[in-house]
Design a protein around this motif. Structure first.
Motif, PDB file in Angstrom:
ATOM      1  N   LEU A  42       0.826  -1.205   0.000  1.00  0.00           N
ATOM      2  CA  LEU A  42       0.000   0.000   0.000  1.00  0.00           C
ATOM      3  C   LEU A  42       0.864   1.260   0.000  1.00  0.00           C
ATOM      4  N   ALA A  43       1.939   1.228   0.770  1.00  0.00           N
ATOM      5  CA  ALA A  43       2.852   2.376   0.803  1.00  0.00           C
ATOM      6  C   ALA A  43       3.490   2.587  -0.563  1.00  0.00           C
ATOM      7  N   ALA A  44       3.930   1.503  -1.192  1.00  0.00           N
ATOM      8  CA  ALA A  44       4.555   1.603  -2.515  1.00  0.00           C
ATOM      9  C   ALA A  44       3.551   2.059  -3.568  1.00  0.00           C
ATOM     10  N   LEU A  45       2.328   1.541  -3.482  1.00  0.00           N
ATOM     11  CA  LEU A  45       1.277   1.943  -4.416  1.00  0.00           C
ATOM     12  C   LEU A  45       1.010   3.442  -4.329  1.00  0.00           C
ATOM     13  N   ASN A  46       0.940   3.961  -3.112  1.00  0.00           N
ATOM     14  CA  ASN A  46       0.701   5.390  -2.926  1.00  0.00           C
ATOM     15  C   ASN A  46       1.897   6.230  -3.349  1.00  0.00           C
ATOM     16  N   SER A  47       3.091   5.709  -3.149  1.00  0.00           N
ATOM     17  CA  SER A  47       4.296   6.429  -3.558  1.00  0.00           C
ATOM     18  C   SER A  47       4.311   6.663  -5.065  1.00  0.00           C
ATOM     19  N   ILE A  48       4.063   5.599  -5.838  1.00  0.00           N
ATOM     20  CA  ILE A  48       4.072   5.716  -7.297  1.00  0.00           C
ATOM     21  C   ILE A  48       2.869   6.515  -7.783  1.00  0.00           C
ATOM     22  N   SER A  49       1.710   6.310  -7.177  1.00  0.00           N
ATOM     23  CA  SER A  49       0.503   7.025  -7.588  1.00  0.00           C
ATOM     24  C   SER A  49       0.656   8.528  -7.402  1.00  0.00           C
ATOM     25  N   LEU A  50       1.249   8.927  -6.287  1.00  0.00           N
ATOM     26  CA  LEU A  50       1.451  10.359  -6.040  1.00  0.00           C
ATOM     27  C   LEU A  50       2.388  10.960  -7.079  1.00  0.00           C
ATOM     28  N   LYS A  51       3.417  10.214  -7.453  1.00  0.00           N
ATOM     29  CA  LYS A  51       4.345  10.706  -8.473  1.00  0.00           C
ATOM     30  C   LYS A  51       3.663  10.810  -9.835  1.00  0.00           C
ATOM     31  N   SER A 188      -5.060   0.558  -8.678  1.00  0.00           N
ATOM     32  CA  SER A 188      -4.191   1.665  -9.072  1.00  0.00           C
ATOM     33  C   SER A 188      -4.996   2.924  -9.389  1.00  0.00           C
ATOM     34  N   ILE A 189      -6.171   2.774 -10.004  1.00  0.00           N
ATOM     35  CA  ILE A 189      -7.014   3.937 -10.289  1.00  0.00           C
ATOM     36  C   ILE A 189      -7.522   4.552  -8.991  1.00  0.00           C
ATOM     37  N   THR A 190      -7.909   3.708  -8.048  1.00  0.00           N
ATOM     38  CA  THR A 190      -8.357   4.205  -6.745  1.00  0.00           C
ATOM     39  C   THR A 190      -7.251   4.982  -6.048  1.00  0.00           C
ATOM     40  N   ALA A 191      -6.045   4.422  -6.063  1.00  0.00           N
ATOM     41  CA  ALA A 191      -4.908   5.108  -5.446  1.00  0.00           C
ATOM     42  C   ALA A 191      -4.624   6.429  -6.161  1.00  0.00           C
ATOM     43  N   TYR A 192      -4.741   6.423  -7.475  1.00  0.00           N
ATOM     44  CA  TYR A 192      -4.506   7.649  -8.260  1.00  0.00           C
ATOM     45  C   TYR A 192      -5.530   8.721  -7.901  1.00  0.00           C
ATOM     46  N   ILE A 193      -6.811   8.338  -7.820  1.00  0.00           N
ATOM     47  CA  ILE A 193      -7.865   9.290  -7.459  1.00  0.00           C
ATOM     48  C   ILE A 193      -7.639   9.860  -6.062  1.00  0.00           C
ATOM     49  N   CYS A 194      -7.329   8.982  -5.113  1.00  0.00           N
ATOM     50  CA  CYS A 194      -7.094   9.441  -3.736  1.00  0.00           C
ATOM     51  C   CYS A 194      -5.877  10.350  -3.656  1.00  0.00           C
TER      52      CYS A 194
END
Length: 215
Positions: A42-51, A188-194
């Protein structure tokens, strides 16, 4: 024709981002297969999504596993704490629900409020771990403060997850649809939206001349 396939073309940029999200979704799902690694994933998913939200053009696979490794210990600890709290309060709520009387009605309301606050903090804590260098205690504390301090964004994310939850339980067809989308690109779309929300929130706390965000 050359302009059509140029990387500066908005359509090609869109396709590139879609491909990135598809790859990110697959990597995230595979990295979650051992239950204990979900926190780091989850941390890695959010890291890449934020970038991706900030158009920093990260290397998806390499960047994901770099963030996964650097946040493994902290992400795992927070994940296990979250799971323990979920089962603890869920068990308490089930006991209170089996009891009758005004007192237990009040207890149920209090437990529901606590669960909602914990759920809100859960939304924030992994993006905080991914973006900032801080202790686990600081990450949890900041998650509670941010989820309450930025209530409009928190409510937006609650509405989004509420719609997903509604579709999951509405019918067998909608349940299958959500699961299918999740396996393809849903996480990944959910993480991107958030992280569109988190990007705006974190701007208020980041220094004006920001160095590279912590993995």
């Amino acid at each position: 024709m050359n302009r059509l396939f140029s990387l500066d073309n908005p359509f090609m940029q869109f396709l590139s981002k879609v491909c990135d999200l598809l790859i990110l979704n697959v990597i995230f799902i595979l990295s979650c297969i051992p239950f204990i690694t979900i926190g780091a994933s989850l941390a890695a998913l959010n890291s890449i999504s934020l970038k991706l939200v900030r158009r920093e053009d990260p290397y998806i696979v390499k960047g994901f596993f770099k963030a996964f490794a650097s946040n493994f210990k902290q992400g795992t600890v927070v994940w296990l704490i979250s799971v323990a709290l979920f089962f603890f309060f869920r068990y308490d709520y089930m006991i209170a629900s089996s009891m009758k009387g005004d007192l237990f009605f009040v207890v149920r309301l209090l437990l529901l409020m606590i669960i909602l606050v914990l759920a809100a903090a859960f939304l924030y804590v992994f993006p905080i771990i991914a973006h900032y260098v801080c202790t686990t205690r600081q990450a949890i504390r900041n998650a509670f403060l941010m989820c309450m301090g930025h209530l409009p964004y928190t409510l937006i994310m609650f509405v989004y997850f509420g719609i997903i939850g509604f579709l999951l339980f509405f019918s067998t067809k909608t349940f299958g649809f959500v699961i299918a989308i999740s396996m393809i690109c849903g996480f990944s779309i959910t993480a991107y939206i958030c992280n569109i929300c988190f990007s705006r929130i974190f701007k208020k706390y980041d220094p004006e001349e920001e160095s590279d965000p912590a993995e």
